[in-house]
Structures are given as structure tokens and as C-alpha cells.
Scaffold this motif. Structure first.
Motif, PDB file in Angstrom:
ATOM      1  N   MET A 153       0.828  -1.208   0.000  1.00 16.20           N
ATOM      2  CA  MET A 153       0.000   0.000   0.000  1.00 16.20           C
ATOM      3  C   MET A 153       0.862   1.257   0.000  1.00 16.20           C
ATOM      4  SD  MET A 153      -2.803  -1.309   2.785  1.00 16.20           S
ATOM      5  CE  MET A 153      -3.770   0.191   2.843  1.00 16.20           C
ATOM      6  N   SER A 154       1.976   1.209   0.710  1.00 13.52           N
ATOM      7  CA  SER A 154       2.887   2.352   0.754  1.00 13.52           C
ATOM      8  C   SER A 154       3.464   2.640  -0.627  1.00 13.52           C
ATOM      9  CB  SER A 154       4.011   2.074   1.754  1.00 13.52           C
ATOM     10  OG  SER A 154       4.923   3.146   1.786  1.00 13.52           O
ATOM     11  N   GLU A 155       3.835   1.583  -1.336  1.00 13.04           N
ATOM     12  CA  GLU A 155       4.359   1.759  -2.694  1.00 13.04           C
ATOM     13  C   GLU A 155       3.290   2.327  -3.622  1.00 13.04           C
ATOM     14  OE1 GLU A 155       6.071  -1.820  -4.160  1.00 13.04           O
ATOM     15  OE2 GLU A 155       7.481  -2.035  -2.492  1.00 13.04           O
ATOM     16  N   GLN A 156       2.077   1.831  -3.485  1.00 13.12           N
ATOM     17  CA  GLN A 156       0.979   2.340  -4.311  1.00 13.12           C
ATOM     18  C   GLN A 156       0.721   3.816  -4.022  1.00 13.12           C
ATOM     19  OE1 GLN A 156      -2.227  -0.314  -3.317  1.00 13.12           O
ATOM     20  NE2 GLN A 156      -1.213  -2.093  -4.223  1.00 13.12           N
ATOM     21  N   ALA A 157       0.779   4.175  -2.737  1.00  9.99           N
ATOM     22  CA  ALA A 157       0.549   5.568  -2.355  1.00  9.99           C
ATOM     23  C   ALA A 157       1.642   6.476  -2.905  1.00  9.99           C
ATOM     24  CB  ALA A 157       0.484   5.682  -0.834  1.00  9.99           C
ATOM     25  N   ALA A 158       2.877   5.973  -2.902  1.00 13.31           N
ATOM     26  CA  ALA A 158       3.990   6.763  -3.437  1.00 13.31           C
ATOM     27  C   ALA A 158       3.809   7.004  -4.930  1.00 13.31           C
ATOM     28  CB  ALA A 158       5.307   6.047  -3.167  1.00 13.31           C
ATOM     29  N   ASP A 159       3.310   5.994  -5.627  1.00 14.27           N
ATOM     30  CA  ASP A 159       3.114   6.122  -7.075  1.00 14.27           C
ATOM     31  C   ASP A 159       1.943   7.034  -7.416  1.00 14.27           C
ATOM     32  OD1 ASP A 159       5.224   4.418  -7.515  1.00 14.27           O
ATOM     33  OD2 ASP A 159       3.972   2.627  -7.754  1.00 14.27           O
ATOM     34  N   SER A 160       0.886   6.950  -6.611  1.00 11.99           N
ATOM     35  CA  SER A 160      -0.341   7.689  -6.937  1.00 11.99           C
ATOM     36  C   SER A 160      -0.434   9.049  -6.259  1.00 11.99           C
ATOM     37  CB  SER A 160      -1.565   6.859  -6.535  1.00 11.99           C
ATOM     38  OG  SER A 160      -1.629   6.715  -5.117  1.00 11.99           O
ATOM     39  N   GLY A 161       0.307   9.210  -5.147  1.00 15.57           N
ATOM     40  CA  GLY A 161       0.192  10.441  -4.376  1.00 15.57           C
ATOM     41  C   GLY A 161      -1.121  10.552  -3.623  1.00 15.57           C
ATOM     42  N   ASP A 162      -1.799   9.441  -3.470  1.00 14.30           N
ATOM     43  CA  ASP A 162      -3.119   9.410  -2.827  1.00 14.30           C
ATOM     44  C   ASP A 162      -2.964   9.486  -1.305  1.00 14.30           C
ATOM     45  OD1 ASP A 162      -5.620   8.794  -1.787  1.00 14.30           O
ATOM     46  OD2 ASP A 162      -6.067   7.303  -3.315  1.00 14.30           O
ATOM     47  N   ARG A 163      -3.502  10.548  -0.707  1.00 17.32           N
ATOM     48  CA  ARG A 163      -3.376  10.739   0.737  1.00 17.32           C
ATOM     49  C   ARG A 163      -4.108   9.646   1.515  1.00 17.32           C
ATOM     50  NH1 ARG A 163      -6.016  13.381   4.995  1.00 17.32           N
ATOM     51  NH2 ARG A 163      -4.574  14.287   6.539  1.00 17.32           N
ATOM     52  N   SER A 164      -5.289   9.268   1.046  1.00 15.89           N
ATOM     53  CA  SER A 164      -6.056   8.244   1.763  1.00 15.89           C
ATOM     54  C   SER A 164      -5.323   6.907   1.747  1.00 15.89           C
ATOM     55  CB  SER A 164      -7.452   8.089   1.154  1.00 15.89           C
ATOM     56  OG  SER A 164      -7.378   7.639  -0.185  1.00 15.89           O
ATOM     57  N   ALA A 165      -4.602   6.634   0.665  1.00 17.02           N
ATOM     58  CA  ALA A 165      -3.826   5.395   0.592  1.00 17.02           C
ATOM     59  C   ALA A 165      -2.683   5.426   1.599  1.00 17.02           C
ATOM     60  CB  ALA A 165      -3.289   5.190  -0.819  1.00 17.02           C
ATOM     61  N   ARG A 166      -2.066   6.600   1.762  1.00 18.24           N
ATOM     62  CA  ARG A 166      -0.998   6.729   2.764  1.00 18.24           C
ATOM     63  C   ARG A 166      -1.552   6.516   4.168  1.00 18.24           C
ATOM     64  NH1 ARG A 166       1.132  11.033  -0.641  1.00 18.24           N
ATOM     65  NH2 ARG A 166       3.199  10.439  -1.430  1.00 18.24           N
ATOM     66  N   LEU A 167      -2.705   7.114   4.438  1.00 16.49           N
ATOM     67  CA  LEU A 167      -3.319   6.951   5.760  1.00 16.49           C
ATOM     68  C   LEU A 167      -3.626   5.479   6.046  1.00 16.49           C
ATOM     69  CD1 LEU A 167      -5.778   9.996   5.736  1.00 16.49           C
ATOM     70  CD2 LEU A 167      -3.837   9.674   7.293  1.00 16.49           C
ATOM     71  N   ALA A 168      -4.124   4.780   5.037  1.00 16.78           N
ATOM     72  CA  ALA A 168      -4.434   3.357   5.212  1.00 16.78           C
ATOM     73  C   ALA A 168      -3.164   2.556   5.454  1.00 16.78           C
ATOM     74  CB  ALA A 168      -5.172   2.829   3.982  1.00 16.78           C
TER      75      ALA A 168
END
Length: 203
Positions: A153-168
Motif C-alpha cells: 500500500m505504501s508503494e501504491q501511495a507513493a506512485d499515486s500520491g493518494d493521501r487516503s492510501a498513505r493513511l491506510a
């Protein structure tokens, strides 16, 4: 008339008891992949009737069926994932049943195979596994699946810049930390805390 068609028609019309009776007569013949479909139909009908332990037993049998398929019948990755879905449904249906721990061991083995290449694409399965094993009291497996899934999930958040993904991802790391601590794995807990802290600074 075809017994299979009659069973499917009964299910489609919402006559689940009749469908059960008809499907049960079809479990002992035909190619394995077709029988897996029958097991799934039996599980569905039992679920509709609120018979969750019986449904869970058929979900388990469907999972076992997928695992028994050969390469020429279905690609390995596909049958492993489909088996995982059936086992996940099985352990849900068997919540509180005496057979749960035995089925949980089989579920854990299928999870291990699916996660052998990492958690990418398996976010829901990983988070569910973490929560399931935590509820079962297996803190080590809970920590493992929360941590592995948080990494993806952290890698996905880094790629997308999605804040909610980082929080998750942070929440998953924190759960991994807590359960690793309970499992006596201070090393894993420290790494999970470091990851959570670093990721929190990016939010």
C-alpha cells in the motif's frame, strides 16, 4: 431434462432448498472443475438459507478443488487465487464453528502461496488475513499480513500520491507494530513503527 439445468433453474428462481437437493446429487460425477462449480452453488444456496457452517464446508471443498486442478486445466496463479477466495469465504462462514481452526490452517497455507511473490494486488486479502488471524489470536500471522500489505500500500501511495492510501498504509503498519509486539517480535515492531512514522511525515 438435465439435472444440472433443473438445479440452476431452481436456484435462479430463489428455490434454494430445491436447488440444494438437486445440486447435492451432482457432486460425485463430472470433471473436477465442473464439480467445483457445484460446490460453489451448494455454498451459495446454504448461505441464502442462513446455513453458514454447511456453506463454509462447501466453500472449503471448492478451495480444495481448485488446489487439486492440474496446470492443463487452469494456470497455477489463477487457481491459487481462486482457492484463496473460497477459503476466505469459508473462514467467514465458519466463524464460531468447531472446524474453524482446522480450516484456518489450510487458509494460512493458501495465503502463503499467494503472497510468495509479495502483496501487490492482494490488498483486501492481506488486510482481511491480518484481521482474521488477530481475531483468532495468532498475532504473528496478523502482524505479517498487516506488514506485508502495508508495504504494498505504501508503494501504491507513493506512485499515486493518494493521501487516503498513505493513511491506510500507516494504519496497517501500526497494526503490524501492535501485533508484532504481542507476538514477541520486537524487531518487526520497530521496523513497522519506523515505516509508519516516515510515511506519516509525507501526509
Amino acid at each position: 431434462m438435465s439435472a444440472l439445468i433443473e438445479a440452476i433453474e431452481a436456484e435462479a428462481h430463489g428455490n434454494f432448498r430445491e436447488a440444494l437437493e438437486r445440486y447435492e446429487k451432482l457432486t460425485g460425477s463430472g470433471p473436477l472443475l465442473d464439480r467445483v462449480g457445484i460446490y460453489q452453488a451448494l455454498a451459495r444456496c446454504n448461505e441464502k438459507l442462513g446455513r453458514l457452517p454447511q456453506a463454509g464446508a462447501w466453500r472449503r471443498k471448492a478451495g480444495q478443488g481448485y488446489l487439486a486442478l492440474q496446470d492443463e486445466e487452469m494456470a497455477r496463479d489463477e487457481r491459487l487465487y481462486l482457492a484463496l477466495v473460497e477459503y476466505r469465504n469459508a473462514v467467514q462462514d465458519l466463524h464460531g464453528d468447531s472446524s474453524l481452526r482446522e480450516v484456518a490452517d489450510e487458509y494460512a497455507a493458501v495465503l502463503k502461496e499467494n503472497f510468495s511473490g509479495g502483496a501487490e494486488g492482494l490488498t483486501h486479502e492481506g488486510l482481511f488475513a491480518g484481521a482474521f488471524f488477530q481475531a483468532l489470536g495468532n498475532h504473528l500471522l496478523a502482524a505479517k499480513y498487516f506488514f506485508d500489505t502495508a508495504e504494498a500500500m505504501s508503494e501504491q501511495a507513493a506512485d499515486s500520491g493518494d493521501r487516503s492510501a498513505r493513511l491506510a498504509a500507516v494504519a496497517a503498519y501500526e497494526r503490524a507494530r501492535d501485533y508484532a509486539t504481542k507476538a514477541g517480535r520486537a524487531d518487526v515492531a520497530r521496523v513497522a513503527q519506523m515505516r509508519a512514522t516516515d510515511l506519516s511525515q509525507e501526509i
